[in-house]
Design a protein around this motif. Sequence first.
Motif, mmCIF file in Angstrom:
data_model
loop_
_atom_site.group_PDB
_atom_site.id
_atom_site.type_symbol
_atom_site.label_atom_id
_atom_site.label_comp_id
_atom_site.label_asym_id
_atom_site.label_seq_id
_atom_site.Cartn_x
_atom_site.Cartn_y
_atom_site.Cartn_z
ATOM 1 N N TYR A 1 -4.482 3.327 9.284
ATOM 2 C CA TYR A 1 -5.328 3.325 8.089
ATOM 3 C C TYR A 1 -4.712 4.191 6.997
ATOM 4 C CZ TYR A 1 -9.244 4.273 4.982
ATOM 5 O OH TYR A 1 -10.038 4.415 3.883
ATOM 6 N N SER A 2 -4.187 5.360 7.400
ATOM 7 C CA SER A 2 -3.585 6.263 6.409
ATOM 8 C C SER A 2 -2.338 5.641 5.796
ATOM 9 C CB SER A 2 -3.240 7.607 7.058
ATOM 10 O OG SER A 2 -2.298 7.430 8.099
ATOM 11 N N SER A 3 -1.589 4.863 6.607
ATOM 12 C CA SER A 3 -0.389 4.208 6.100
ATOM 13 C C SER A 3 -0.752 3.138 5.068
ATOM 14 C CB SER A 3 0.388 3.571 7.260
ATOM 15 O OG SER A 3 1.489 2.843 6.778
ATOM 16 N N ILE A 4 -1.779 2.345 5.358
ATOM 17 C CA ILE A 4 -2.245 1.304 4.426
ATOM 18 C C ILE A 4 -2.737 1.947 3.132
ATOM 19 C CG2 ILE A 4 -4.009 -0.463 4.031
ATOM 20 C CD1 ILE A 4 -3.838 -1.134 7.001
ATOM 21 N N ARG A 5 -3.491 3.018 3.277
ATOM 22 C CA ARG A 5 -4.004 3.717 2.099
ATOM 23 C C ARG A 5 -2.872 4.260 1.240
ATOM 24 N NH1 ARG A 5 -8.625 6.105 0.255
ATOM 25 N NH2 ARG A 5 -8.370 8.032 -0.920
ATOM 26 N N GLN A 6 -1.860 4.831 1.907
ATOM 27 C CA GLN A 6 -0.728 5.397 1.181
ATOM 28 C C GLN A 6 0.072 4.311 0.460
ATOM 29 O OE1 GLN A 6 0.245 8.490 0.563
ATOM 30 N NE2 GLN A 6 2.083 7.818 -0.516
ATOM 31 N N ASP A 7 0.325 3.192 1.153
ATOM 32 C CA ASP A 7 1.148 2.117 0.583
ATOM 33 C C ASP A 7 0.443 1.336 -0.520
ATOM 34 O OD1 ASP A 7 3.171 2.804 2.259
ATOM 35 O OD2 ASP A 7 3.012 1.081 3.587
ATOM 36 N N TRP A 8 -0.883 1.211 -0.403
ATOM 37 C CA TRP A 8 -1.608 0.321 -1.302
ATOM 38 C C TRP A 8 -2.493 1.018 -2.335
ATOM 39 C CZ3 TRP A 8 -0.880 -4.825 -1.848
ATOM 40 C CH2 TRP A 8 -0.170 -5.485 -0.847
ATOM 41 N N PHE A 9 -3.123 2.099 -1.960
ATOM 42 C CA PHE A 9 -4.189 2.633 -2.818
ATOM 43 C C PHE A 9 -3.994 4.092 -3.237
ATOM 44 C CE2 PHE A 9 -6.139 -0.567 0.067
ATOM 45 C CZ PHE A 9 -6.335 -1.553 -0.879
ATOM 46 N N SER A 10 -2.788 4.627 -3.055
ATOM 47 C CA SER A 10 -2.566 6.032 -3.422
ATOM 48 C C SER A 10 -2.232 6.200 -4.903
ATOM 49 C CB SER A 10 -1.414 6.616 -2.580
ATOM 50 O OG SER A 10 -0.213 5.890 -2.816
ATOM 51 N N ASN A 11 -1.965 5.076 -5.591
ATOM 52 C CA ASN A 11 -1.537 5.164 -6.992
ATOM 53 C C ASN A 11 -2.007 3.914 -7.747
ATOM 54 O OD1 ASN A 11 -0.035 6.156 -9.264
ATOM 55 N ND2 ASN A 11 1.627 4.747 -8.742
ATOM 56 N N VAL A 12 -3.301 3.607 -7.626
ATOM 57 C CA VAL A 12 -3.826 2.323 -8.106
ATOM 58 C C VAL A 12 -3.562 2.119 -9.600
ATOM 59 C CG1 VAL A 12 -5.912 0.947 -8.462
ATOM 60 C CG2 VAL A 12 -5.572 2.187 -6.309
ATOM 61 N N ARG A 13 -3.922 3.078 -10.415
ATOM 62 C CA ARG A 13 -3.783 2.909 -11.872
ATOM 63 C C ARG A 13 -2.318 2.733 -12.268
ATOM 64 N NH1 ARG A 13 -3.042 5.983 -16.238
ATOM 65 N NH2 ARG A 13 -4.134 5.469 -18.161
ATOM 66 N N GLY A 14 -1.464 3.596 -11.737
ATOM 67 C CA GLY A 14 -0.046 3.513 -12.061
ATOM 68 C C GLY A 14 0.558 2.193 -11.597
ATOM 69 N N ASP A 15 0.160 1.730 -10.408
ATOM 70 C CA ASP A 15 0.689 0.476 -9.872
ATOM 71 C C ASP A 15 0.242 -0.723 -10.698
ATOM 72 O OD1 ASP A 15 2.038 1.786 -7.898
ATOM 73 O OD2 ASP A 15 0.609 1.360 -6.297
ATOM 74 N N LEU A 16 -1.019 -0.732 -11.129
ATOM 75 C CA LEU A 16 -1.539 -1.856 -11.921
ATOM 76 C C LEU A 16 -0.793 -1.989 -13.255
ATOM 77 C CD1 LEU A 16 -5.399 -1.487 -11.338
ATOM 78 C CD2 LEU A 16 -3.930 -3.313 -10.483
ATOM 79 N N LEU A 17 -0.640 -0.867 -13.950
ATOM 80 C CA LEU A 17 0.030 -0.903 -15.259
ATOM 81 C C LEU A 17 1.523 -1.227 -15.113
ATOM 82 C CD1 LEU A 17 -1.702 2.155 -16.941
ATOM 83 C CD2 LEU A 17 -2.033 -0.254 -17.505
ATOM 84 N N ALA A 18 2.174 -0.606 -14.120
ATOM 85 C CA ALA A 18 3.602 -0.854 -13.917
ATOM 86 C C ALA A 18 3.834 -2.307 -13.512
ATOM 87 C CB ALA A 18 4.151 0.085 -12.840
ATOM 88 N N GLY A 19 2.961 -2.849 -12.658
ATOM 89 C CA GLY A 19 3.087 -4.236 -12.235
ATOM 90 C C GLY A 19 2.982 -5.199 -13.397
ATOM 91 N N LEU A 20 2.113 -4.888 -14.347
ATOM 92 C CA LEU A 20 1.964 -5.747 -15.527
ATOM 93 C C LEU A 20 3.235 -5.728 -16.389
ATOM 94 C CD1 LEU A 20 0.213 -7.577 -17.227
ATOM 95 C CD2 LEU A 20 -0.798 -5.553 -18.306
ATOM 96 N N VAL A 21 3.822 -4.543 -16.553
ATOM 97 C CA VAL A 21 5.080 -4.434 -17.310
ATOM 98 C C VAL A 21 6.165 -5.281 -16.648
ATOM 99 C CG1 VAL A 21 6.917 -2.876 -18.043
ATOM 100 C CG2 VAL A 21 4.538 -2.133 -18.177
ATOM 101 N N VAL A 22 6.259 -5.167 -15.336
ATOM 102 C CA VAL A 22 7.278 -5.914 -14.600
ATOM 103 C C VAL A 22 7.042 -7.422 -14.715
ATOM 104 C CG1 VAL A 22 8.214 -6.397 -12.302
ATOM 105 C CG2 VAL A 22 7.743 -4.035 -12.987
ATOM 106 N N ALA A 23 5.778 -7.838 -14.645
ATOM 107 C CA ALA A 23 5.457 -9.268 -14.761
ATOM 108 C C ALA A 23 5.977 -9.829 -16.084
ATOM 109 C CB ALA A 23 3.947 -9.477 -14.651
#
Length: 491
Positions: free
Chosen positions: A2-24
Motif C-alpha cells: 500500500y505504501s509503495s502504491i501511495r508513493q508511486d501514484w499519490f505522493s505528488n498529485v498536483r505536480g504530476d497532473l500539471l507536469a503530465g499536461l505539459v508533456v502531453a
Amino acid sequence: MYSSIRQDWFSNVRGDLLAGLVVALALIPEAIAFSIIAGVDPKVGLYASFSIAVIIAFTGGRPGMISAATGAMALVMVLLVKQHGLQYLLAATVLTGVLQIVAGLLKLGALMRFVSRSVITGFVNALAILIFMAQLPELTDVSWVVYAMTAAGLAIIYGFPYITRAVPSPLVTIVVLTGVAMLLKLDIRTVGDMGQLPDSLPIFLLPDVPLTLETLRIILPYAATMAVVGLLESMMTASIVDELTDTPSNKNRECVGQGVANIATGFIGGMAGCAMIGQSVINVKSGGRGRLSTLVAGIGLLVLIVFLGPWVKQIPMAALVAVMIMVSIGTFSWDSIRNLRKHPPSSSLVMMATVVITVATHDLAKGVFVGVLLSGIFFAHKVGKVLRIDRSLDAEGRLRSYSVVGQVFFASSETFINSFDFREAVQKVRIDVSHAHFWDITAVGALDKVVLKFKREGAEVEVLGLDEASTTLMDRFAIHDKPGAVEKLMH
C-alpha cells in the motif's frame, strides 16, 4: 504494498497532473514528426504515444519516466514501411514487445552496470544536441515574428519561476503564446500545419498479415533491432531520471513493461516506441515524479487530439520550440566540458566518441555501442597493467620462486609470460598464484606456456595457490600437466 502504491501514484498529485499536461502538449508535434519520419499517417504515432504512455505508467519500472513514439525507433522502421507497408510494421511492433518481455524475464536490464558514467554522459550530451538540432528547421527561413515568439517563450520559461513555481513555466509559455498568436492572428506555423489530427478513439485490430514463416522472416530483423534500440534508450533514460530524482528504478521490470506496452500498441494501430529523454526531462523539470504524471501525459494527449483538436491546432510551433530548447539546455551536462581537463583522458575520449558517433549517425545504439566498446578496451588495458610478479632465489641457487599478484587474462597474458626467465639454470621453479586470478582460456594458455617452457629447460615446476575458480578453469583447459605436453610444445 500500500505504501509503495501511495508513493508511486499519490505522493505528488498536483505536480504530476500539471507536469503530465505539459508533456502531453509537447508529445503532439513530436509524435507527428516521428510518424512522418517513419512514413506513416500521423495518427499512428499519436495513438502509439497515448497507448505506450498509459500502459507504461502501470507496468514500467521507473516512475515519472515518459515513454511514447520516438525518433530512434522511427528511423529503424522506415525501410520496413517502405517495402512492406503499415500492417507489417504493426506485426513487427507486437514482436518487438514479445522480445522485450523475454529480455526482461532474462534480467538483461542488469547489463546496464556495464555502461560507464562516461558513456551515459556522452549519451545525454548527444541527445541534448540532437534535440536542439531537431528544432532548427522551425527556425530556418522564417519571419522575425517566429524568433520573437521563441525568445518570448524562453523568457517566460526562465523568468516565470521567479514569480511563482506553483504552475510549470513551460505550460504557462504554451498557453500565453497560443493566446497571443490567436489574438493577433499571427501568420506563423502551428501544430495543425504538421499534419491531420485524428478525430476518433483508437480501436483494437489484428495486423493484417499472413501468419507464415515468410512474414516472420521479414519482420524479425526489424523487431529485434527495435527491441534492442528501445531497451537501450529506455535503460539509459531510466538511469538519467534516477539521477535527476535521486531515486532507484527496476530495470528488468522496465524491460517487461516496455514489451507489454508495445504489444498493446501494435494491436491498436500504433508504431513501436520506448522511453523519451526529452519528455522525461520536461516531466521532471516541470515537477512530475510519480506514475500519475505518465498516465496523465498519455490520457491528456488523447483528450487533446480527439476532443480539443481545434484548440490544439492553434498552438504555435515557436512555443514548443522554446520548450524543447529549454530541454536541450537542461539536458546537456555542462560540467562535462569543464571536467575534460580534470578527468582521465580515456574517460573524456569515451564521452566525446559517444557524442560524435551519436550525433553523426543520429543513431543512439551506435553511439552507445562505440562508447561501451572503448570503455571495455581502456578498462582491459588498465587492468592488464596491474600485474606484479616478484622473484626470489634460495641460498643454494637451485629453487627460483615467483609470486604472482594481480589479474591474468587476455590483456595481461603477454606481460605474465615475459616476466619469467626461462634460460636461468635452476633445478626447481615454484610459481605462487595465491594472490592472482586466471580469468579466461588465454590466461590458462599463458600458464601452460610458462610451465612447459620451464620443463623443456629441465626444471621441475610447482604451481601453488590456485583459487577455486582458477582451478576449475585449469582442470578443464590446461595441458601443462598432461602426458606429452612438453613434446607438443617442442614440435
